[in-house]
Design an enzyme around this catalytic site. Structure first.
Site, PDB file in Angstrom:
ATOM      1  N   ASP A 131      78.367 112.204  96.975  1.00 19.27           N
ATOM      2  CA  ASP A 131      78.262 112.099  95.552  1.00 19.27           C
ATOM      3  C   ASP A 131      78.519 113.365  94.651  1.00 19.27           C
ATOM      4  OD1 ASP A 131      76.554 109.933  95.850  1.00 19.27           O
ATOM      5  OD2 ASP A 131      74.833 110.557  96.105  1.00 19.27           O
ATOM      6  N   ASP A 149      78.070 103.717  93.515  1.00 13.04           N
ATOM      7  CA  ASP A 149      76.939 103.715  92.822  1.00 13.04           C
ATOM      8  C   ASP A 149      76.878 103.001  91.672  1.00 13.04           C
ATOM      9  OD1 ASP A 149      75.619 104.970  95.046  1.00 13.04           O
ATOM     10  OD2 ASP A 149      75.617 106.805  93.899  1.00 13.04           O
TER      11      ASP A 149
END
Length: 205
Positions: A131, A149
């Site tokens: 991330d 995401d």
């Protein structure tokens, strides 16, 4: 009325082009996710100091996430691998069933598929998900996330809207089919309507 319904179908349903859109959406999300993660992996050290991109609003922060999207439910690698793999298979089965043929619905499925594959590859490669997109203002910040995401989240919203429009179209089609056409109804001398077939039988007799 028939013209508007036809135009509505053209906007929502074009089987071949819609299926192509499904694969394009999945490929765009997956390739973008892999490319950005590789850049972050080789340029930004893990857990390093956030790099401002648009001031404090958008920063690059390289972290490894052992949980689900946006850092939720951290833990069990095997569990999330199984869930991701099942999701990918389920999406393919639903699309191949051709139950949903609208462009919006298939684009939503494609974006969700691309995101699911992106994070699944991370778990198989590193055991965790990379991330790096850090958004917020001051201490009020959204959990760090990635392109996969984003694909899943936006894809789910598009998918929901597409299914909603499909339901409207299905309802309109059912209501149209339940109303007999003017050509099939004739008025008898007594003021009652009768079908064209029954009128023909009376004429022949």
């Amino acid at each position: 009325m028939r013209t508007s319904g036809y135009q509505f179908d053209i906007v929502l349903s074009a089987p071949r082009s819609s299926l192509r859109l499904f694969y394009i959406a999945a490929a765009v999300i997956l390739i973008s996710d892999i490319a950005t993660k590789l850049i972050v992996f080789h340029i930004l050290p893990v857990d390093s100091y956030p790099r401002p991109f648009i001031g404090d609003l958008l920063r690059w922060t390289h972290i490894h996430n052992s949980g689900a999207a946006f850092g939720l439910f951290r833990g069990s690698r095997l569990f999330f691998i199984v869930v991701s793999a099942v999701s990918v298979v389920a999406i393919f089965l639903v699309v191949r069933s051709r139950r949903h043929r609208s462009a919006l619905t298939l684009m939503g499925f494609g974006m969700v598929l691309g995101g699911a594959l992106g994070n699944l590859l991370d778990r198989l490669w590193l055991g965790v998900v990379i991330d790096f997109i850090d958004m917020g203002w001051g201490t009020l910040r959204w959990p760090v996330f990635n392109v996969a995401d984003m694909g899943v989240s936006i894809g789910v919203m598009i998918l929901g809207f597409g299914l909603f429009l499909e339901d409207i179209r299905r309802t309109k089609a059912e209501s149209t089919d339940s109303i007999p056409s003017d050509s099939s109804l004739q008025f008898s001398p007594g003021g009652e309507t009768e079908s064209g077939d029954r009128r023909i039988e009376r004429t022949e007799s």
